[in-house]
Design a protein around this motif. Structure first.
Motif, PDB file in Angstrom:
ATOM      1  N   ILE A 278      -4.744  -5.457  -0.418  1.00 35.01           N
ATOM      2  CA  ILE A 278      -6.049  -5.056  -0.931  1.00 35.01           C
ATOM      3  C   ILE A 278      -6.933  -6.288  -1.028  1.00 35.01           C
ATOM      4  O   ILE A 278      -6.462  -7.380  -1.340  1.00 35.01           O
ATOM      5  N   THR A 279      -8.218  -6.103  -0.730  1.00 35.70           N
ATOM      6  CA  THR A 279      -9.157  -7.198  -0.927  1.00 35.70           C
ATOM      7  C   THR A 279      -9.489  -7.287  -2.410  1.00 35.70           C
ATOM      8  O   THR A 279      -9.428  -6.286  -3.136  1.00 35.70           O
ATOM      9  N   TRP A 280      -9.875  -8.471  -2.861  1.00 31.46           N
ATOM     10  CA  TRP A 280     -10.236  -8.629  -4.264  1.00 31.46           C
ATOM     11  C   TRP A 280     -11.459  -7.780  -4.613  1.00 31.46           C
ATOM     12  O   TRP A 280     -11.619  -7.370  -5.756  1.00 31.46           O
ATOM     13  N   SER A 281     -12.287  -7.496  -3.638  1.00 34.61           N
ATOM     14  CA  SER A 281     -13.432  -6.631  -3.908  1.00 34.61           C
ATOM     15  C   SER A 281     -13.012  -5.180  -4.054  1.00 34.61           C
ATOM     16  O   SER A 281     -13.773  -4.353  -4.563  1.00 34.61           O
ATOM     17  N   GLY A 282     -11.798  -4.879  -3.575  1.00 38.63           N
ATOM     18  CA  GLY A 282     -11.318  -3.507  -3.632  1.00 38.63           C
ATOM     19  C   GLY A 282     -11.875  -2.621  -2.541  1.00 38.63           C
ATOM     20  O   GLY A 282     -11.588  -1.429  -2.488  1.00 38.63           O
ATOM     21  N   SER A 283     -12.656  -3.208  -1.653  1.00 42.60           N
ATOM     22  CA  SER A 283     -13.332  -2.405  -0.640  1.00 42.60           C
ATOM     23  C   SER A 283     -12.417  -2.023   0.515  1.00 42.60           C
ATOM     24  O   SER A 283     -12.754  -1.131   1.302  1.00 42.60           O
ATOM     25  N   ASN A 284     -11.283  -2.682   0.624  1.00 43.84           N
ATOM     26  CA  ASN A 284     -10.402  -2.408   1.752  1.00 43.84           C
ATOM     27  C   ASN A 284      -8.943  -2.441   1.326  1.00 43.84           C
ATOM     28  O   ASN A 284      -8.506  -3.379   0.661  1.00 43.84           O
ATOM     29  N   THR A 285      -8.212  -1.405   1.683  1.00 42.91           N
ATOM     30  CA  THR A 285      -6.770  -1.369   1.457  1.00 42.91           C
ATOM     31  C   THR A 285      -6.081  -0.984   2.762  1.00 42.91           C
ATOM     32  O   THR A 285      -6.647  -0.245   3.585  1.00 42.91           O
ATOM     33  N   VAL A 286      -4.908  -1.501   2.938  1.00 42.27           N
ATOM     34  CA  VAL A 286      -4.120  -1.216   4.138  1.00 42.27           C
ATOM     35  C   VAL A 286      -2.690  -0.905   3.706  1.00 42.27           C
ATOM     36  O   VAL A 286      -2.163  -1.568   2.799  1.00 42.27           O
ATOM     37  N   TYR A 287      -2.080   0.076   4.351  1.00 38.52           N
ATOM     38  CA  TYR A 287      -0.700   0.460   4.040  1.00 38.52           C
ATOM     39  C   TYR A 287       0.099   0.566   5.335  1.00 38.52           C
ATOM     40  O   TYR A 287      -0.408   1.026   6.364  1.00 38.52           O
ATOM     41  N   THR A 288       1.354   0.194   5.257  1.00 40.91           N
ATOM     42  CA  THR A 288       2.236   0.486   6.372  1.00 40.91           C
ATOM     43  C   THR A 288       2.519   1.984   6.382  1.00 40.91           C
ATOM     44  O   THR A 288       2.499   2.640   5.326  1.00 40.91           O
ATOM     45  N   ASP A 289       2.759   2.533   7.550  1.00 38.60           N
ATOM     46  CA  ASP A 289       2.859   3.989   7.683  1.00 38.60           C
ATOM     47  C   ASP A 289       3.933   4.594   6.784  1.00 38.60           C
ATOM     48  O   ASP A 289       3.762   5.702   6.255  1.00 38.60           O
ATOM     49  N   SER A 290       5.035   3.898   6.598  1.00 35.49           N
ATOM     50  CA  SER A 290       6.164   4.482   5.873  1.00 35.49           C
ATOM     51  C   SER A 290       5.889   4.690   4.388  1.00 35.49           C
ATOM     52  O   SER A 290       6.638   5.406   3.722  1.00 35.49           O
ATOM     53  N   VAL A 291       4.837   4.085   3.850  1.00 37.37           N
ATOM     54  CA  VAL A 291       4.560   4.233   2.420  1.00 37.37           C
ATOM     55  C   VAL A 291       3.253   4.984   2.146  1.00 37.37           C
ATOM     56  O   VAL A 291       2.925   5.250   0.989  1.00 37.37           O
ATOM     57  N   LYS A 292       2.536   5.324   3.178  1.00 41.16           N
ATOM     58  CA  LYS A 292       1.264   6.033   2.996  1.00 41.16           C
ATOM     59  C   LYS A 292       1.495   7.346   2.261  1.00 41.16           C
ATOM     60  O   LYS A 292       2.400   8.107   2.585  1.00 41.16           O
TER      61      LYS A 292
END
Length: 119
Positions: free
Chosen positions: A51-65
Motif C-alpha cells: 500500500i502507498t502511504w497515501s492509501g491511493s494504491n493497493t496491490v495484492y497477489t492473486d492468492s490472497v485477493k
C-alpha cells in the motif's frame, strides 16, 4: 536507524483470522509505501500485498485477493494486514518492508512474525 517491528502472528485453524501489525520507528524515512511479504519453508519469498502511504494504491497477489486487506495509519507509521479465511498454504513467516514505486522491497525489513494455519 529505522526499525520495522511486526506483531500479531500465531496459530489459527483454517478459516480463521489474524491481524498483523508493522510499526516503523526511528528516524523519519521516506518511502513510497509499505508491503507484506511471506516466506514459507522450502519456498522462495513471496510478495503478498502493498500500500502507498497515501492509501491511493493497493496491490495484492492473486492468492490472497478477497481474503486479505492491507491498511495503514500514517499518524502511527503503522501498517496492518487483516487476514481472513486463512488456509494452510498461508503458513509462513510474514515480513513487512518499505517498498518503492514498483512495490518492490526498498531498504528496510522487519524481523518477521510466524503465521501457522492448521487443518
Amino acid at each position: 536507524q529505522v526499525q520495522l517491528v511486526e506483531s500479531g502472528g500465531g496459530l489459527v485453524q483454517a478459516g480463521g483470522s489474524l491481524r498483523l501489525s508493522c510499526a516503523a520507528s526511528g528516524r523519519t524515512f521516506s518511502s513510497y509505501g509499505m508491503g507484506w511479504f511471506r516466506h514459507a519453508p522450502g519456498k522462495e519469498r513471496e510478495f503478498v500485498t502493498a500500500i502507498t502511504w497515501s492509501g491511493s494504491n493497493t496491490v495484492y497477489t492473486d492468492s490472497v485477493k478477497g481474503r486479505f486487506t492491507i491498511s495503514r495509519d500514517n499518524a502511527k507509521y503503522t501498517v496492518y494486514l487483516q487476514m481472513n479465511s486463512l488456509k494452510p498454504e498461508d503458513t509462513a513467516v510474514y515480513h513487512c518492508a518499505d517498498v518503492d514505486y514498483n512495490m518492490a522491497p526498498a531498504a528496510y525489513w522487519g524481523q518477521g512474525t510466524q503465521v501457522t494455519v492448521s487443518t
